[in-house]
Design an enzyme around this catalytic site. Structure first.
Site, PDB file in Angstrom:
ATOM      1  N   THR A   6     -23.623   4.476 -10.732  1.00 49.15           N
ATOM      2  CA  THR A   6     -24.175   4.631  -9.379  1.00 49.15           C
ATOM      3  C   THR A   6     -23.175   5.394  -8.506  1.00 49.15           C
ATOM      4  OG1 THR A   6     -23.290   2.470  -8.735  1.00 49.15           O
ATOM      5  CG2 THR A   6     -25.595   2.521  -9.419  1.00 49.15           C
ATOM      6  N   ARG A  66     -21.305   9.099  -8.949  1.00 51.30           N
ATOM      7  CA  ARG A  66     -21.768  10.476  -8.823  1.00 51.30           C
ATOM      8  C   ARG A  66     -22.112  10.969 -10.225  1.00 51.30           C
ATOM      9  NH1 ARG A  66     -22.645   9.738  -4.286  1.00 51.30           N
ATOM     10  NH2 ARG A  66     -21.808  10.749  -2.426  1.00 51.30           N
ATOM     11  N   ASP A 105     -28.220   6.011 -11.104  1.00 54.19           N
ATOM     12  CA  ASP A 105     -28.823   6.271  -9.783  1.00 54.19           C
ATOM     13  C   ASP A 105     -28.458   7.685  -9.332  1.00 54.19           C
ATOM     14  OD1 ASP A 105     -30.198   5.411  -7.367  1.00 54.19           O
ATOM     15  OD2 ASP A 105     -28.236   5.483  -6.391  1.00 54.19           O
ATOM     16  N   GLU A 107     -28.770  16.637  -9.898  1.00 55.52           N
ATOM     17  CA  GLU A 107     -29.740  16.060  -8.944  1.00 55.52           C
ATOM     18  C   GLU A 107     -30.025  16.960  -7.745  1.00 55.52           C
ATOM     19  OE1 GLU A 107     -27.443  12.373  -7.951  1.00 55.52           O
ATOM     20  OE2 GLU A 107     -27.680  13.007  -5.868  1.00 55.52           O
ATOM     21  N   HIS A 167     -31.084   8.209  -6.649  1.00 56.40           N
ATOM     22  CA  HIS A 167     -30.008   8.101  -5.650  1.00 56.40           C
ATOM     23  C   HIS A 167     -30.480   7.241  -4.463  1.00 56.40           C
ATOM     24  CE1 HIS A 167     -26.128  10.304  -4.321  1.00 56.40           C
ATOM     25  NE2 HIS A 167     -26.202   9.123  -3.737  1.00 56.40           N
TER      26      HIS A 167
HETATM   27  P1  NAD Z   1     -13.651   3.531  -2.559  1.00 57.24           P
HETATM   28  O1  NAD Z   1     -12.856   4.695  -2.079  1.00 57.24           O
HETATM   29  O2  NAD Z   1     -13.587   2.258  -1.802  1.00 57.24           O
HETATM   30  O3  NAD Z   1     -13.270   3.211  -4.074  1.00 57.24           O
HETATM   31  C1  NAD Z   1     -13.056   4.209  -5.046  1.00 57.24           C
HETATM   32  C2  NAD Z   1     -11.994   3.701  -6.005  1.00 57.24           C
HETATM   33  O4  NAD Z   1     -11.837   4.689  -7.016  1.00 57.24           O
HETATM   34  C3  NAD Z   1     -10.630   3.489  -5.335  1.00 57.24           C
HETATM   35  O5  NAD Z   1     -10.120   2.206  -5.647  1.00 57.24           O
HETATM   36  C4  NAD Z   1      -9.761   4.599  -5.932  1.00 57.24           C
HETATM   37  O6  NAD Z   1      -8.400   4.238  -6.086  1.00 57.24           O
HETATM   38  C5  NAD Z   1     -10.438   4.802  -7.289  1.00 57.24           C
HETATM   39  N1  NAD Z   1     -10.133   6.106  -7.857  1.00 57.24           N
HETATM   40  C6  NAD Z   1     -10.088   7.320  -7.239  1.00 57.24           C
HETATM   41  N2  NAD Z   1      -9.765   8.285  -8.113  1.00 57.24           N
HETATM   42  C7  NAD Z   1      -9.602   7.671  -9.310  1.00 57.24           C
HETATM   43  C8  NAD Z   1      -9.247   8.124 -10.614  1.00 57.24           C
HETATM   44  N3  NAD Z   1      -8.998   9.405 -10.850  1.00 57.24           N
HETATM   45  N4  NAD Z   1      -9.182   7.215 -11.606  1.00 57.24           N
HETATM   46  C9  NAD Z   1      -9.426   5.906 -11.376  1.00 57.24           C
HETATM   47  N5  NAD Z   1      -9.740   5.407 -10.170  1.00 57.24           N
HETATM   48  C10 NAD Z   1      -9.844   6.284  -9.166  1.00 57.24           C
HETATM   49  O7  NAD Z   1     -15.155   4.052  -2.657  1.00 57.24           O
HETATM   50  P2  NAD Z   1     -16.469   3.169  -2.758  1.00 57.24           P
HETATM   51  O8  NAD Z   1     -16.993   2.892  -1.407  1.00 57.24           O
HETATM   52  O9  NAD Z   1     -16.240   2.048  -3.699  1.00 57.24           O
HETATM   53  O10 NAD Z   1     -17.470   4.253  -3.400  1.00 57.24           O
HETATM   54  C11 NAD Z   1     -17.240   4.778  -4.684  1.00 57.24           C
HETATM   55  C12 NAD Z   1     -18.161   5.958  -4.926  1.00 57.24           C
HETATM   56  O11 NAD Z   1     -19.509   5.497  -5.011  1.00 57.24           O
HETATM   57  C13 NAD Z   1     -18.207   6.975  -3.776  1.00 57.24           C
HETATM   58  O12 NAD Z   1     -17.146   7.897  -3.853  1.00 57.24           O
HETATM   59  C14 NAD Z   1     -19.551   7.625  -3.950  1.00 57.24           C
HETATM   60  O13 NAD Z   1     -19.408   8.795  -4.739  1.00 57.24           O
HETATM   61  C15 NAD Z   1     -20.370   6.577  -4.699  1.00 57.24           C
HETATM   62  N6  NAD Z   1     -21.477   6.094  -3.859  1.00 57.24           N
HETATM   63  C16 NAD Z   1     -22.733   6.186  -4.331  1.00 57.24           C
HETATM   64  C17 NAD Z   1     -23.788   5.737  -3.556  1.00 57.24           C
HETATM   65  C18 NAD Z   1     -25.219   5.783  -4.048  1.00 57.24           C
HETATM   66  O14 NAD Z   1     -26.140   5.695  -3.220  1.00 57.24           O
HETATM   67  N7  NAD Z   1     -25.457   5.867  -5.322  1.00 57.24           N
HETATM   68  C19 NAD Z   1     -23.538   5.231  -2.283  1.00 57.24           C
HETATM   69  C20 NAD Z   1     -22.224   5.126  -1.845  1.00 57.24           C
HETATM   70  C21 NAD Z   1     -21.198   5.561  -2.643  1.00 57.24           C
END
Ligand code: NAD
Length: 335
Positions: free
Chosen positions: A232, A234, A258, A263, A295
Site C-alpha cells: 500500500t 507506492r 493498493d 497507475e 489507491h
Molecule cells: P513515514 O515517513 O512515517 O515512514 C516511512 C519509513 O520508511 C520511515 O521509518 C523511514 O525511515 C523508512 N525508510 C525510508 N527509506 C527507507 C529505505 N531506503 N529502507 C528502509 N526504510 C526506509 O511514512 P508513512 O506515513 O508511514 O508512509 C509511508 C508511505 O506510504 C508514504 O511514503 C506513501 O508513499 C505511502 N502512502 C500510501 C497511501 C495510500 O493511499 N496507498 C497513503 C499514504 C501514504
C-alpha cells in the site's frame, strides 16, 4: 490566496471547502498537473496537487514562469515532485505528513484478510447460490511471522494491529523505532532475513532511489514459498514483472496492492468503457490470488478531514508570510 486545486475529486471537495471556510479562493479542476496542464495555473499564486500529479523539472519551471509560488500537496508521498527544482526556483512545497496512518494500515489488513480468507471468491460463490467451500482454505494469522518493511507512521500502526492478531513481528528500516521493539516485540532484521522468515510481507516505505524496485527477483527468491505480499506504499517499490513471475511459479502465494507502478493515467478514473491497455495490469487482474484496489487506502472520513485541514493550514501559513512545519523545500539541498 488564489489556489488551483489539480486532480480534485468529487469526494474531497466538500472536505476542502469546509476546512477552507472561505479563507482562500479555491478553483477545482479534474486535470492532473503535467507539463501540458501547468499553464492552467496562470493567475494562481498557489496550486494543490495529489499523488498522480507530475511536478517534474519542466513542469516546475513552467509553474515558476506562470507566477506560482506555492505547491500544497494533499498527500504524504512526494516522490512525484522535483523538490530540488522547486527549491532552486524558489517555489515552496509542503505535504500532509500524517493524515491517518490508521486508514492505510487498516486497508492493508483488509487486503491481507480478504486474500488469506478468500473473501472475494467466497462472496462471488454465495452470490451465485454456490456454498461449496473447496479451495477457500486460508491460514490463521495467529503465530505467523509478518515482515514490515518501513516502520514509520503507517508501519507502526500496522505493527500494533498485527501484534493484536498474535503475529511475530520482523521489521526492516533505516531507522529503528524502539517503541515498536518494546511494545510489540518487533525485531529488526536485515531485508534478506525478513524475507526468509516472513509469512506475510507488508510494504510501508516511501518511494525513493533506495526503495525503487526494492522487491525484485533476488529478494523474492529469498522469500518463503507461498508468501503473501501487500503493497500500500507506492507501486514502484516492487518490480511488477518479477512479482508476476513469482505468482506464476507459485513462489508468491498472494499479492494485495493498493498502488501500481503504471497507475498514473489509469487510477482515479472510470475506464470501464475502455479496452484495458496496460499489459501488467491485465495479467495481475487475471490472477485469482491477486487483489487490487485503486489507491484508495487513504479514503476514510478522518483522513479526508485531516488532508483538507492540513492543506489549508499550509496555505494559511504561506498566506500570512510564515513558514509551515510541513514544508519539504526548506531542507532540500540547493543544486
Ligand atoms: P513515514 O515517513 O512515517 O515512514 C516511512 C519509513 O520508511 C520511515 O521509518 C523511514 O525511515 C523508512 N525508510 C525510508 N527509506 C527507507 C529505505 N531506503 N529502507 C528502509 N526504510 C526506509 O511514512 P508513512 O506515513 O508511514 O508512509 C509511508 C508511505 O506510504 C508514504 O511514503 C506513501 O508513499 C505511502 N502512502 C500510501 C497511501 C495510500 O493511499 N496507498 C497513503 C499514504 C501514504
Amino acid at each position: 490566496m488564489k489556489v488551483l486545486v489539480y486532480s480534485s475529486k468529487d469526494f474531497e471537495i466538500p472536505y476542502l471547502g469546509k476546512a477552507n471556510n472561505k479563507s482562500h479562493q479555491l478553483t477545482f479542476i479534474k486535470d492532473a498537473l503535467s507539463s501540458e496542464t501547468a499553464m492552467k495555473a496562470v493567475g494562481f499564486e498557489a496550486i494543490s496537487i495529489f499523488s498522480a500529479d507530475e511536478a517534474c523539472f519542466i513542469t516546475i519551471e513552467k509553474l515558476k514562469d506562470f507566477g506560482v509560488k506555492y505547491i500544497a500537496l494533499r498527500s504524504v508521498g512526494y516522490d512525484n515532485v522535483n523538490l530540488r527544482a522547486a527549491s532552486r526556483l524558489g517555489i515552496k512545497v509542503a505535504n500532509v505528513p500524517s493524515y491517518s496512518p490508521f486508514a492505510i494500515a487498516e486497508h492493508t489488513v483488509a487486503l491481507l484478510l480478504a486474500l488469506n480468507r478468500k473473501l472475494i471468491e467466497s462472496n462471488l460463490r454465495v452470490n451465485r447460490n454456490n456454498f461449496n467451500l473447496n479451495n477457500l482454505v486460508g491460514f490463521d494469522l495467529n503465530k505467523k511471522t509478518i515482515g514490515i518493511i518501513g516502520t514509520g507512521r503507517i508501519g507502526a500502526v500496522m505493527s500494533k494491529i498485527m501484534y493484536g492478531f498474535g503475529c511475530t513481528l520482523l521489521g526492516y528500516d533505516i531507522e529503528e523505532n524502539n517503541n515498536l521493539k518494546e511494545d510489540y516485540n518487533l525485531r529488526y532484521t536485515s531485508l534478506k532475513e525478513l524475507c526468509e522468515q516472513a509469512d506475510v510481507i507488508s510494504l510501508h516505505v516511501p518511494l525513493n532511489a533506495e526503495t525503487h524496485q526494492l522487491i525484485n527477483e533476488d529478494l523474492i527468491s529469498d522469500m518463503k514459498d507461498g508468501v503473501i505480499i501487500i503493497n500500500t506504499a507506492r507501486g514502484s517499490v516492487i518490480n511488477t514483472e518479477h512479482v508476476i513471475d513469482g505468482l506464476k511459479n507459485g513462489k508468491i502465494g498472494a499479492l494485495g496492492i493498493d498502488v501500481f507502478e503504471n497507475e498514473k493515467g489509469i487510477f482515479f478514473k472510470d475506464n470501464s468503457q475502455d479496452i484495458p491497455s496496460d499489459e501488467l495490469l491485465i495479467i495481475l487482474n487475471a490472477f485469482p490470488n491477486v487483489l487490487i484496489t485503486g489507491h484508495h487506502a487513504f479514503l476514510t472520513d478522518e483522513a479526508l478531514t485531516n488532508i483538507a485541514e492540513t492543506t489549508i493550514f499550509n496555505l494559511n501559513c504561506w498566506d500570512s508570510g510564515n513558514e509551515t512545519v510541513n514544508e519539504l523545500t526548506k531542507d532540500t539541498v540547493m543544486v
